[in-house]
Design an enzyme around this catalytic site. Structure first.
Site, PDB file in Angstrom:
ATOM      1  N   HIS A 238       0.810  -1.236   0.000  1.00 56.38           N
ATOM      2  CA  HIS A 238       0.000   0.000   0.000  1.00 56.38           C
ATOM      3  C   HIS A 238       0.842   1.285   0.000  1.00 56.38           C
ATOM      4  O   HIS A 238       0.290   2.353  -0.287  1.00 56.38           O
ATOM      5  CB  HIS A 238      -0.920   0.048   1.224  1.00 56.38           C
TER       6      HIS A 238
HETATM    7  N1  LLX Z   1      -2.505  -5.426   2.949  1.00 57.75           N
HETATM    8  C1  LLX Z   1      -1.325  -5.244   3.647  1.00 57.75           C
HETATM    9  C2  LLX Z   1      -0.123  -5.829   3.192  1.00 57.75           C
HETATM   10  C3  LLX Z   1       1.055  -5.681   3.906  1.00 57.75           C
HETATM   11  C4  LLX Z   1       1.055  -4.964   5.087  1.00 57.75           C
HETATM   12  C5  LLX Z   1      -0.116  -4.346   5.516  1.00 57.75           C
HETATM   13  C6  LLX Z   1      -1.308  -4.459   4.790  1.00 57.75           C
HETATM   14  N2  LLX Z   1      -2.452  -3.794   5.214  1.00 57.75           N
HETATM   15  C7  LLX Z   1      -3.607  -4.380   5.570  1.00 57.75           C
HETATM   16  O1  LLX Z   1      -3.714  -5.595   5.541  1.00 57.75           O
HETATM   17  C8  LLX Z   1      -4.727  -3.529   6.051  1.00 57.75           C
HETATM   18  C9  LLX Z   1      -5.767  -4.115   6.771  1.00 57.75           C
HETATM   19  C10 LLX Z   1      -6.837  -3.318   7.169  1.00 57.75           C
HETATM   20  C11 LLX Z   1      -6.855  -1.959   6.911  1.00 57.75           C
HETATM   21  C12 LLX Z   1      -5.799  -1.396   6.202  1.00 57.75           C
HETATM   22  C13 LLX Z   1      -4.740  -2.183   5.767  1.00 57.75           C
HETATM   23  C14 LLX Z   1       2.295  -4.858   5.891  1.00 57.75           C
HETATM   24  C15 LLX Z   1       3.157  -5.940   5.981  1.00 57.75           C
HETATM   25  C16 LLX Z   1       4.307  -5.874   6.778  1.00 57.75           C
HETATM   26  C17 LLX Z   1       4.587  -4.737   7.491  1.00 57.75           C
HETATM   27  C18 LLX Z   1       3.725  -3.654   7.405  1.00 57.75           C
HETATM   28  C19 LLX Z   1       2.584  -3.710   6.607  1.00 57.75           C
HETATM   29 ZN    ZN Z   2      -3.773  -6.977   3.277  1.00 52.17          ZN
END
Ligand code: LLX
Ligand code: ZN
Ligand code: CA
Length: 411
Positions: free
Chosen positions: A149
């Site tokens: 994202h």
């Molecule tokens: N989709 C995603 C992929 C990797 C990371 C975070 C996300 N975010 C979400 O899943 C999400 C869920 C609900 C609301 C908003 C976003 C990620 C992976 C490792 C470290 C940091 C982020």
């Molecule tokens: Zn996700």
């Protein structure tokens, strides 16, 4: 039979580089936050519990430098991430709206060591890409990556630095075309946006769509300019099961592989698409989640496996450990080995994550319709590419190729 060192491809073991930084699990988004970086340490603990480290090269990646991250991100955003601390209320107050962090966006808090966390995560994905480019490995793994994202100058959805874009930029130094596949339950918006006007990266995202974060990734979002037809979105409804997902995935991806012929593939394996995820909506078992790894391995194209979301931490660790075993081609036992986090797997202490009886809201008609969309776009993209080719090189092999493609399409 003696094949020398050229064994048939189906039998050949892949050379795997596994990037793991021992500090990655020690960062905290905050007590109440869903994102738990410790899940990567849990997965690693399970991987070593099974002895999989003996089947691959395990590396501690160096942290990505400011300069490396600036290949995609803006200097002022990286400067902010490097400077800011949780105690620095004034700085946060001033910049939070601009960079989408802090109180302005509770999903993206300013926590202790934030910049180091980002550079460790990005360092692992860049290192995996470099190993593939140098021909030192066939498959690269970084479960600390997959932050799809993150935008050029803005955090989003728990992601600050987009390690995926940085790894793809590294692969593009050696490969004319790179394929990105995103199996996280969320749309891979940051990666799609980064390459939306380019035909050198094809981005394919499977995700839940409709009143779900981030809200982008409609079927008819297909790229613009030179990148038109090089973004593919597969929007899904709640409860998709293993069979429907596998059928759709294999149909779309075999078309893409046949027509786009990428030099390298990056596969994001967000584990929030698993059944029972705290923030998910799908009904994929561990096997159903891992089928993308099995399938992508069959093409024998340099492949990077990255993490992503995933909020039922014991299941995240199970899935990523199992996917590591598939990458190295070693069977692992259903009974979990004793390891540091063994008690998290009570009461069964088993590897499997079975699917549930959740209703599949993706009807057969719906799945047929969305399958047709991407397949149509791939074919249009190839038509355009072939016509472009013919314009530039008007010689027989291209003409032959065009008719050969037509033959395949009719067949
Ligand atoms: N989709 C995603 C992929 C990797 C990371 C975070 C996300 N975010 C979400 O899943 C999400 C869920 C609900 C609301 C908003 C976003 C990620 C992976 C490792 C470290 C940091 C982020
Ligand atoms: Zn996700
Ligand atoms: Ca996705």
């Amino acid at each position: 039979m003696d094949f020398g060192n050229k064994r048939p491809t189906a039998e050949r073991k892949s050379k795997v580089t596994y990037q793991y930084h021992p500090d990655i699990g020690h960062y905290h988004y905050g007590e109440k936050h869903y994102m738990k970086p410790a899940r990567v340490k849990m997965a690693h603990s399970l991987v070593t519990g099974y002895g999989l480290q003996k089947k691959m090269e395990v590396s501690t990646p160096s942290e990505a430098t400011f300069k490396e991250m600036a290949k995609f991100h803006s200097d002022d955003y990286l400067d902010f991430l490097r400077r800011v601390t949780p105690e620095d209320a004034e700085e946060i107050q001033k910049s939070q709206a601009r960079f989408n962090v802090g109180e302005y966006c509770p999903d993206c808090p300013i926590f202790e060591g934030l910049y180091d966390f980002c550079s460790i995560s990005a360092g692992g994905s860049i290192a995996a890409a470099k190993k593939l480019n140098q021909g030192h490995a066939d498959i690269g793994i970084n479960w600390g990556g997959g932050l799809h994202h993150a935008k050029r100058g803005e955090a989003s959805g728990f992601c600050y630095v987009n390690d995926i874009v940085l790894a793809i930029l590294e692969l593009l130094k050696y490969h004319q075309r790179v394929l990105y596949i995103d199996t996280d339950v969320h749309h891979g918006d940051g990666v799609e946006e980064a390459f939306y006007t380019s035909d050198r990266v094809m981005a394919v995202s499977f995700h839940k769509f409709g009143e779900f974060f981030p809200g982008t990734g409609a079927l008819n979002d297909v790229g613009i300019g030179k990148g038109r037809h090089y973004s593919i979105n597969v929007p899904l409804n709640d409860g998709i099961d293993d069979k429907s997902y596998e059928t759709l995935f294999r149909s779309v991806i075999s078309h893409v592989m046949q027509w786009y012929r990428p030099g390298a593939v990056v596969l994001q394996l967000g584990a929030d698409s698993l059944v029972g995820d705290r923030l998910g909506a799908f009904n994929l078992s561990m096997q159903g989640h891992a089928q993308s790894v099995e399938f992508m391995k069959t093409f024998n194209v340099p492949l990077i496996l990255l993490g992503g979301g995933g909020y039922t931490v014991r299941n995240v660790a199970r899935a990523w450990c199992y996917e590591t075993s598939l990458a190295v081609g070693t069977e692992v036992s259903e009974d979990l080995p004793y390891h540091e986090y063994y008690e998290y797997y009570t009461p069964e202490y088993r590897l499997d994550i079975p699917a549930s009886n959740m209703e599949n809201l993706n009807t057969r008609e719906y799945l047929e319709k969305i399958k047709y969309g991407p397949v149509f776009h791939i074919e249009v993209a190839i038509d355009i590419a072939v016509i472009e080719n013919l314009r530039h090189v008007a010689h027989a092999p291209s003409v032959q190729m065009h008719s050969k493609l037509w033959g395949l399409r009719q067949g």
